[in-house]
Design a protein around this motif. Sequence first.
Motif, PDB file in Angstrom:
ATOM      1  N   LEU A  29      -6.655 -17.486   6.842  1.00 24.80           N
ATOM      2  CA  LEU A  29      -6.193 -18.169   8.435  1.00 24.80           C
ATOM      3  C   LEU A  29      -5.484 -17.215   9.330  1.00 24.80           C
ATOM      4  CD1 LEU A  29      -4.028 -20.641   6.843  1.00 24.80           C
ATOM      5  CD2 LEU A  29      -5.898 -21.247   7.746  1.00 24.80           C
ATOM      6  N   LEU A  30      -4.858 -15.680   8.524  1.00 21.79           N
ATOM      7  CA  LEU A  30      -4.994 -14.813   9.809  1.00 21.79           C
ATOM      8  C   LEU A  30      -6.304 -14.187  10.066  1.00 21.79           C
ATOM      9  CD1 LEU A  30      -2.635 -13.334  11.259  1.00 21.79           C
ATOM     10  CD2 LEU A  30      -2.913 -11.992   8.901  1.00 21.79           C
ATOM     11  N   GLY A  31      -7.172 -14.161   9.525  1.00 23.55           N
ATOM     12  CA  GLY A  31      -8.461 -13.489   9.508  1.00 23.55           C
ATOM     13  C   GLY A  31      -8.950 -14.527  11.475  1.00 23.55           C
ATOM     14  N   LEU A  52     -11.151 -10.330   6.216  1.00 20.88           N
ATOM     15  CA  LEU A  52     -13.143 -10.578   6.661  1.00 20.88           C
ATOM     16  C   LEU A  52     -13.604 -11.870   6.387  1.00 20.88           C
ATOM     17  CD1 LEU A  52     -14.116  -7.382   4.551  1.00 20.88           C
ATOM     18  CD2 LEU A  52     -14.072  -7.445   7.334  1.00 20.88           C
ATOM     19  N   PHE A  53     -13.333 -12.973   5.299  1.00 22.82           N
ATOM     20  CA  PHE A  53     -14.110 -13.930   5.284  1.00 22.82           C
ATOM     21  C   PHE A  53     -13.287 -14.858   6.359  1.00 22.82           C
ATOM     22  CE2 PHE A  53     -14.598 -18.672   3.637  1.00 22.82           C
ATOM     23  CZ  PHE A  53     -15.354 -18.127   3.007  1.00 22.82           C
ATOM     24  N   THR A  89      -6.580 -14.789  14.277  1.00 19.48           N
ATOM     25  CA  THR A  89      -6.540 -13.779  15.471  1.00 19.48           C
ATOM     26  C   THR A  89      -8.462 -13.364  15.728  1.00 19.48           C
ATOM     27  OG1 THR A  89      -5.357 -12.334  13.751  1.00 19.48           O
ATOM     28  CG2 THR A  89      -7.115 -10.592  15.076  1.00 19.48           C
ATOM     29  N   PHE A  90      -9.284 -13.246  15.431  1.00 24.12           N
ATOM     30  CA  PHE A  90     -10.406 -13.548  15.654  1.00 24.12           C
ATOM     31  C   PHE A  90     -10.227 -14.898  16.304  1.00 24.12           C
ATOM     32  CE2 PHE A  90     -14.742 -14.736  16.760  1.00 24.12           C
ATOM     33  CZ  PHE A  90     -15.305 -13.835  16.889  1.00 24.12           C
ATOM     34  N   GLN A  91     -10.526 -15.887  16.794  1.00 22.64           N
ATOM     35  CA  GLN A  91     -10.083 -16.883  17.460  1.00 22.64           C
ATOM     36  C   GLN A  91      -9.384 -16.877  18.922  1.00 22.64           C
ATOM     37  OE1 GLN A  91     -10.196 -21.031  15.940  1.00 22.64           O
ATOM     38  NE2 GLN A  91      -9.447 -21.824  17.956  1.00 22.64           N
TER      39      GLN A  91
END
Length: 168
Positions: free
Chosen positions: A99-101, A26-27, A104-106
């Motif tokens: 890093l995963l969040g 989330l962050f 993934t968003f990008q």
Amino acid sequence: MTTRSYISNYSTNSAYSSRNLWSGFLFGIGLVAFIDETIFHQLLRWHHFYDKSTTDIGLISDGLFHAFSWFATIGGLFIFADLRRKNALRFQRWLGGVLLGSGTFQFYDGTIQHKLMKIHQIRYVDNVLYYDLIWNLIAIAMIIAGTFLLVRTRSKQQPEKTISNEHK
């Protein structure tokens, strides 16, 4: 240690492991959305979140996008604070989630929003391919780094280093 306490400890560690991941995830979403909004929407003025209408609608969409990024950031930080309070923060696992969040968003933004939905482009130039490649390669690099950290910390039952709020 009894079987029952082992199962209880395993369940607790598993729940904390998952909470570290989701707090970071989330962050990470909130962080990269905030950076995107601040740099590309406001400072460089390359695009708005929604560019298929008027500038006023684009600015409203930027405001909603900004609010979303802060809700994700604050939600992740509330979980982070709770993990610290319980002395259950596993920083490397949390960082893997960040890093995963972020990645993934990008990657979602660069593929779904830019190319499939076409609600905006990174930049409106004749050859946007270079911008798209850099944007998506950075996203993939973050996804790979985050996944590496998450796999590396998945099998550990006890935190290798916790960050405690207790002062000696």
